[in-house]
Structures are given as structure tokens and as C-alpha cells.
Design a protein around this motif. Structure first.
Motif, PDB file in Angstrom:
ATOM      1  N   ALA A  34       1.446  10.550   1.821  1.00  0.00           N
ATOM      2  CA  ALA A  34       0.178   9.828   1.688  1.00  0.00           C
ATOM      3  C   ALA A  34       0.149   9.001   0.402  1.00  0.00           C
ATOM      4  CB  ALA A  34      -0.995  10.813   1.716  1.00  0.00           C
ATOM      5  N   LEU A  35       0.657   9.556  -0.694  1.00  0.00           N
ATOM      6  CA  LEU A  35       0.655   8.841  -1.974  1.00  0.00           C
ATOM      7  C   LEU A  35       1.575   7.623  -1.944  1.00  0.00           C
ATOM      8  CD1 LEU A  35       0.727  11.921  -4.364  1.00  0.00           C
ATOM      9  CD2 LEU A  35      -1.187  10.336  -4.036  1.00  0.00           C
ATOM     10  N   VAL A  36       2.774   7.790  -1.386  1.00  0.00           N
ATOM     11  CA  VAL A  36       3.723   6.681  -1.320  1.00  0.00           C
ATOM     12  C   VAL A  36       3.232   5.621  -0.340  1.00  0.00           C
ATOM     13  CG1 VAL A  36       6.074   6.032  -0.649  1.00  0.00           C
ATOM     14  CG2 VAL A  36       5.694   8.050  -2.081  1.00  0.00           C
ATOM     15  N   GLY A  39       0.644   3.481  -1.764  1.00  0.00           N
ATOM     16  CA  GLY A  39       1.005   2.689  -2.930  1.00  0.00           C
ATOM     17  C   GLY A  39       0.612   3.327  -4.252  1.00  0.00           C
ATOM     18  N   TYR A  40       0.249   4.609  -4.217  1.00  0.00           N
ATOM     19  CA  TYR A  40      -0.190   5.291  -5.431  1.00  0.00           C
ATOM     20  C   TYR A  40       0.956   5.941  -6.202  1.00  0.00           C
ATOM     21  CZ  TYR A  40      -4.631   4.741  -3.078  1.00  0.00           C
ATOM     22  OH  TYR A  40      -5.709   4.211  -2.435  1.00  0.00           O
ATOM     23  N   ALA A  41       2.128   6.053  -5.555  1.00  0.00           N
ATOM     24  CA  ALA A  41       3.264   6.721  -6.190  1.00  0.00           C
ATOM     25  C   ALA A  41       4.560   6.192  -5.601  1.00  0.00           C
ATOM     26  CB  ALA A  41       3.170   8.230  -5.960  1.00  0.00           C
ATOM     27  N   VAL A  42       5.657   6.472  -6.317  1.00  0.00           N
ATOM     28  CA  VAL A  42       7.001   6.196  -5.799  1.00  0.00           C
ATOM     29  C   VAL A  42       7.776   7.501  -5.850  1.00  0.00           C
ATOM     30  CG1 VAL A  42       7.081   3.757  -6.425  1.00  0.00           C
ATOM     31  CG2 VAL A  42       7.859   5.467  -8.054  1.00  0.00           C
ATOM     32  N   LEU A  43       8.732   7.649  -4.965  1.00  0.00           N
ATOM     33  CA  LEU A  43       9.574   8.839  -4.963  1.00  0.00           C
ATOM     34  C   LEU A  43      10.564   8.767  -6.107  1.00  0.00           C
ATOM     35  CD1 LEU A  43      10.283   9.112  -1.156  1.00  0.00           C
ATOM     36  CD2 LEU A  43       8.703  10.483  -2.501  1.00  0.00           C
TER      37      LEU A  43
END
Length: 136
Positions: A34-36, A39-43
Motif C-alpha cells: 500500500a505504501l509503495v 507513492g509514500y515509500a520505496v522498497l
């Protein structure tokens, strides 16, 4: 449930933890998806480096790398407007690629970056530039 390391672009807080922008944290694969996707996070890989966007299937966090990976420094950076414009410099090919990547962000595209790249690409090439086009 499997855990995945992410680097946050925005602050993220749960009952168990708070992750500040630019910092990494370990989250459930479903949360990471959900975060990736949002657009809220990257792996982040095992070496602590950001990875290219990929789809996460909870329970299956391993992926096969793309068939061809651009050489270091050849990929549009997933970074601030300033960093992207520094990477582009006066290179029209990089500007074209960066604009395409930014426009693919849809509603999350940064207007200032799109405007900068569009103006750069619409400007007359400097004399001696060999971009294959004809000057008018």
C-alpha cells in the motif's frame, strides 16, 4: 506474515512504530504494498539501497530483476525536484526521459518539474547541439 524494508517519503506512524521521511523501517508486506503503490515509500534491498518500483505480493517478496538494467547514473533518479534537475543538467535526452517518468506519476506528478523539463525541451537547441532535429 513476511516483513519488508521500506524507505519512507513521508512520515508514517502505526501503534508499533513511527518512520520519518528518508528513514527506513520494517513493515508487513501488505502495508509495504500500500505504501509503495501510493507513492509514500520505496522498497529497500538487503544492502540498504532503494530498489526500482515493483509489485509486492504479500508472502512473496522476492522478485526477478529486470532483463536489462540501465547503467549506474543512467536511470532517472527517484529524488527531489532539485536532484532530478541536477541529474538532467542540459542533456535533452535525460530531460525527455525524466519528463516521461514524471508524467507517469499521474496525479502525483510535480508541476514545477514538469514545467521546467517542458520549457527546456521546447527551447531552441544551442548551436552545435546534435539532437537530430532541424532548426527553424
Amino acid at each position: 506474515m513476511s516483513k519488508v524494508t521500506v524507505r519512507m517519503r513521508t512520515r508514517y506512524a502505526t501503534a508499533e512504530q513511527a518512520i520519518e521521511p528518508g528513514k527506513t523501517g520494517l513493515v508487513d508486506a501488505q502495508e509495504a504494498k500500500a505504501l509503495v503503490d501510493g507513492g509514500y515509500a520505496v522498497l529497500v534491498d538487503a544492502e540498504g539501497k532503494d530498489t526500482p518500483p515493483r509489485r509486492i505480493t504479500p508472502g512473496k517478496t522476492k522478485t526477478t530483476p529486470p532483463a536489462s538494467t540501465p547503467a549506474d547514473g543512467d536511470e532517472v533518479p527517484d529524488a527531489s525536484v532539485t536532484k532530478v534537475t541536477e541529474w538532467v543538467g542540459d542533456d535533452r535526452d535525460r530531460a525527455t526521459r525524466a519528463l516521461k517518468v514524471e508524467q507517469e506519476r499521474g496525479d502525483r506528478a510535480r508541476v514545477s518539474l514538469v514545467d521546467h523539463l517542458t520549457k527546456m525541451l521546447n527551447a531552441e537547441p544551442a548551436p552545435g547541439d546534435s539532437d537530430g532535429g532541424e532548426q527553424q
